[in-house]
Design an enzyme around this catalytic site. Structure first.
Site, short mmCIF file in Angstrom:
data_model
loop_
_atom_site.label_atom_id
_atom_site.label_comp_id
_atom_site.label_asym_id
_atom_site.label_seq_id
_atom_site.Cartn_x
_atom_site.Cartn_y
_atom_site.Cartn_z
N ASP A 231 0.86 -1.17 0.00
CA ASP A 231 0.00 0.00 0.00
C ASP A 231 0.91 1.23 0.00
O ASP A 231 1.87 1.30 0.77
CB ASP A 231 -0.87 -0.01 1.26
CG ASP A 231 -2.28 0.46 1.00
OD1 ASP A 231 -2.43 1.56 0.46
OD2 ASP A 231 -3.22 -0.26 1.37
N ASP B 190 -3.11 4.69 -2.33
CA ASP B 190 -4.18 5.29 -1.53
C ASP B 190 -4.60 6.67 -2.04
O ASP B 190 -3.73 7.53 -2.27
CB ASP B 190 -3.63 5.41 -0.09
CG ASP B 190 -4.72 5.63 0.93
OD1 ASP B 190 -5.58 4.75 1.09
OD2 ASP B 190 -4.71 6.70 1.58
N GLU C 58 -6.29 3.88 -5.93
CA GLU C 58 -7.58 4.07 -5.27
C GLU C 58 -8.03 5.48 -5.62
O GLU C 58 -7.36 6.44 -5.26
CB GLU C 58 -7.46 3.89 -3.76
CG GLU C 58 -8.82 3.82 -3.10
CD GLU C 58 -8.86 4.42 -1.70
OE1 GLU C 58 -9.75 4.03 -0.93
OE2 GLU C 58 -8.03 5.28 -1.38
N HIS D 116 -11.11 -3.20 3.30
CA HIS D 116 -11.01 -2.85 4.71
C HIS D 116 -11.82 -1.59 5.07
O HIS D 116 -11.88 -1.23 6.24
CB HIS D 116 -9.54 -2.65 5.08
CG HIS D 116 -8.96 -1.47 4.37
ND1 HIS D 116 -8.79 -1.44 2.99
CD2 HIS D 116 -8.54 -0.27 4.82
CE1 HIS D 116 -8.29 -0.27 2.63
NE2 HIS D 116 -8.13 0.47 3.73
N ASP D 117 -12.38 -0.91 4.07
CA ASP D 117 -13.19 0.30 4.33
C ASP D 117 -14.68 0.03 4.20
O ASP D 117 -15.48 0.95 4.35
CB ASP D 117 -12.84 1.39 3.31
CG ASP D 117 -11.43 1.93 3.46
OD1 ASP D 117 -10.88 1.88 4.58
OD2 ASP D 117 -10.88 2.43 2.46
O1 TEU Z 1 -9.59 5.48 1.79
C1 TEU Z 1 -9.98 6.60 1.07
C2 TEU Z 1 -11.37 6.86 1.06
O2 TEU Z 1 -11.92 7.29 0.06
C3 TEU Z 1 -12.08 6.67 2.32
O3 TEU Z 1 -12.40 7.91 2.82
C4 TEU Z 1 -13.29 5.90 2.13
O4 TEU Z 1 -14.19 6.67 1.39
C5 TEU Z 1 -13.86 5.63 3.48
O5 TEU Z 1 -12.95 4.89 4.21
C6 TEU Z 1 -15.11 4.86 3.34
O6 TEU Z 1 -15.71 4.90 4.57
C7 TEU Z 1 -8.24 5.28 1.95
C8 TEU Z 1 -8.00 4.05 2.79
O7 TEU Z 1 -8.48 2.93 2.12
C9 TEU Z 1 -8.62 4.25 4.13
O8 TEU Z 1 -8.50 3.11 4.95
C10 TEU Z 1 -7.92 5.43 4.78
O9 TEU Z 1 -8.56 5.72 5.99
C11 TEU Z 1 -7.94 6.66 3.89
O10 TEU Z 1 -7.60 6.38 2.55
C12 TEU Z 1 -6.91 7.65 4.37
O11 TEU Z 1 -5.62 7.18 4.13
#
Ligand code: TEU
Ligand code: CA
Length: 554
Positions: free
Chosen positions: A97, A198, A248, A321-322
């Site tokens: 990542d 990210d 992403e 994971h989100d």
């Molecule tokens: O996520 C980016 C992102 O768009 C998030 O705000 C997403 O919309 C949200 O988690 C959904 O609830 C990335 C990573 O995947 C996330 O884990 C991080 O918290 C974020 O960037 C900041 O680095």
């Protein structure tokens, strides 16, 4: 093979929750190494590791304080080298990542940057004067907080699209960019196989977003120089290695995705889109218990399958994971039968599309959402911030409503430990886990599924194998056959030699399959896979959450 990533399946490991080798309740690198045989058995090609770098700890590793060091909780650089070696020995690739939209506020660059206005690193971050004694502008970040934080030492504000502990890097600064490329090359040189990048669509900030004008700010996705930066990055890093890159990218449409990942864009191999993740959003975004409408899923998937065909490459995912657990969100975990059938149906649905499928850890076991009984069981900063804003400040949700939203959509759903067996620590840990273990690990676990030919795990294995055996799954053109049907999703994949027919019932009710008769014509068909045992013919009605795939030869 050139473009090997088109035939690959990627498996996302969330290191904190995968396997704890030393009993401190936190997953670690040695734990991942112990489980490589499990991943090889599943048949995936690439492992994407969520961040394992030294971190400030405010956003579960997405706030990096040293890009060249491994987070102590996860182990040492020697542990990483061992993991990389052991993965490669099994033919598994490792993708890291890459979090370079922001760093941790504990990163040495930021520590220097905040010292004084003339510090050489000042300009590595985005500092602005206030507007009439207030924040530079009214911009909100992604986590229910203003995007500006006042720093008393120099009486200016710094920008943070995420938590206060994640100051945004200033990509306008050339020296900063060079340091990032040097770091990326250092990892590539070590032998890693690529990067998941990210929020990479957010690195170039539009003038309005960073203006000290008291205005509304502006969406930071797809900013004016993002493609120039990525072309530069491509030239100085990836283009010199045989590696995979996936961005992403909040805010992309198919046409914008082609700008990032078009076959001749010289930027990225593919991007993660968010349009599918947004189909079940409510008025306040993700915080709702509302269920999706299959017609919205169809419209979105079809737009992306058709929009990128021959132009760019899709990333296919139903969770990460989100996001909540895919079987709970897109399938049905309300009874053991529906749980099993819908988990397999979703696997079929996703993996037969054109693109590179991403399996999130535990999806291959049908792991489900967890039930948090209160905020004390939550761990994710996004949950705490949303609760504060919507329950305490704005009072748009009661406590019970917000807990229901959190249990439906919160990121902690995906972050509970892997369920390796039915024991006390689920085979994940001998100690106290950092986050609660889903109590259904007694029923849903790897030990039960790996040797069982009818399990969800074995089904994933077969589907992953099919992708290797049939090129049409990689190359065939996508065609939807029932765009108006709100219950069943039927699509075909077509190339010069054959057709693939994919039928998925997204409901618990029996559904007619008469509509495929016309498409079949006189073609000879063979069933490649299905989640019910019977040898059905394509026009037989579909049972609850049934999925079937046929190869049709003209
Ligand atoms: O996520 C980016 C992102 O768009 C998030 O705000 C997403 O919309 C949200 O988690 C959904 O609830 C990335 C990573 O995947 C996330 O884990 C991080 O918290 C974020 O960037 C900041 O680095
Ligand atoms: Ca540990």
């Amino acid at each position: 093979m050139a473009d090997w990533w088109k035939k690959s399946v990627v498996y996302q490991v969330y290191p904190r929750s995968f396997m704890d080798a030393n009993g401190d309740g936190i997953g670690d690198l040695k734990g991942i190494t112990q489980k490589l045989d499990y991943l090889a058995e599943l048949g995936v090609d690439v492992i994407w590791l969520s961040p394992i770098y030294q971190s400030g700890g405010t956003d579960a590793g997405y706030d990096i304080s040293d890009y060249y060091a491994i987070e102590q909780e996860f182990g040492t650089m020697a542990d990483f080298d061992e993991l990389l070696l052991e993965a490669h020995r099994r033919g598994l690739k490792i993708v890291m990542d890459l979090v370079v939209n922001h760093t941790s506020d504990k990163h040495a660059w930021f520590q220097e940057s905040r010292m004084d206005r003339n510090n050489p690193k000042r300009d590595y971050y985005i500092w602005r004067d206030g507007h009439e004694g207030q924040m530079p502008n009214q911009m909100m970040g992604y986590f229910c907080e203003p995007a500006w934080e006042h720093d008393a030492k120099t009486d200016q504000y710094y920008m943070h699209l995420f938590t206060i502990g994640q100051p945004d890097l200033n990509w306008e600064n050339k020296q900063m960019r060079e340091e990032i490329y040097t770091m990326m090359n250092w990892w590539l040189q070590k032998g890693i196989d690529g990067f998941r990048m990210d929020v990479i669509s957010c690195i170039s900030k539009p003038a309005k977003a960073v203006a000290s004008d008291g205005g509304q700010g502006m969406d930071c996705t797809n900013g004016p120089k993002v493609h120039a930066y990525l072309k530069e990055m491509h030239e100085k890093t990836f283009s010199n290695y045989d590696c995979i890159t996936v961005g992403e990218t909040p805010g992309v449409t198919p046409d914008i995705a082609v700008q990032y990942a078009g076959f001749d864009a010289n930027e990225l191999n593919m991007v993660f889109q968010f349009e599918l993740m947004d189909v079940d959003s409510g008025p306040l975004g993700k915080w709702t218990t509302q269920r999706y409408d299959l017609l919205d899923v169809k419209r979105t998937i079809t737009r992306w399958q058709e929009g990128l065909f021959n132009r760019a490459w899709n990333s296919l995912y139903l969770g990460n994971h989100d996001q909540p657990r895919c079987v709970s969100r897109w399938g049905d975990d309300s009874t053991p039968l529906y749980w099993e059938k819908s988990a397999k149906m979703l696997c079929t649905f996703l993996h037969m599309l054109q693109g590179t499928p991403y399996v999130y850890q535990g999806d291959e076991l049908g792991m489900t959402n967890v039930r948090l009984d209160g905020l004390s069981e939550a761990r994710d900063v996004e949950i705490f911030n949303a609760y504060r804003l919507y329950v305490e400040e704005q009072q748009v949700f009661t406590h019970d409503e917000m807990m229901a939203n959190i249990n439906a959509r919160g990121r902690d759903n995906a972050r509970t430990p892997m369920q390796w067996n039915d024991g006390k620590g689920a085979g994940f840990t001998q100690g106290d886990p950092w986050i609660k273990i889903n109590e259904n690990h007694t029923r849903i676990n790897a030990q039960k599924q790996v040797g069982d030919p009818d399990s969800i795990f074995s089904y994933y294995k077969q589907v992953i194998h099919l992708r290797k055996a049939y090129d049409i799954i990689t190359d065939g053109a996508y065609k939807i056959l029932d765009a108006e049907n709100p219950n069943v999703y039927t699509y075909a994949r077509e190339d010069e030699n054959a057709k693939l027919l994919v039928m998925c019932n997204f409901t618990a009710q029996e559904q007619s399959a008469d509509h495929v008769a016309a498409y079949l014509g006189q073609g000879k068909y063979k069933r490649l896979i299905g989640n019910y045992a019977n040898e059905s013919s394509p026009t037989d009605a579909l049972q609850a959450y049934e999925a079937r795939v046929y190869l049709i030869e003209a």
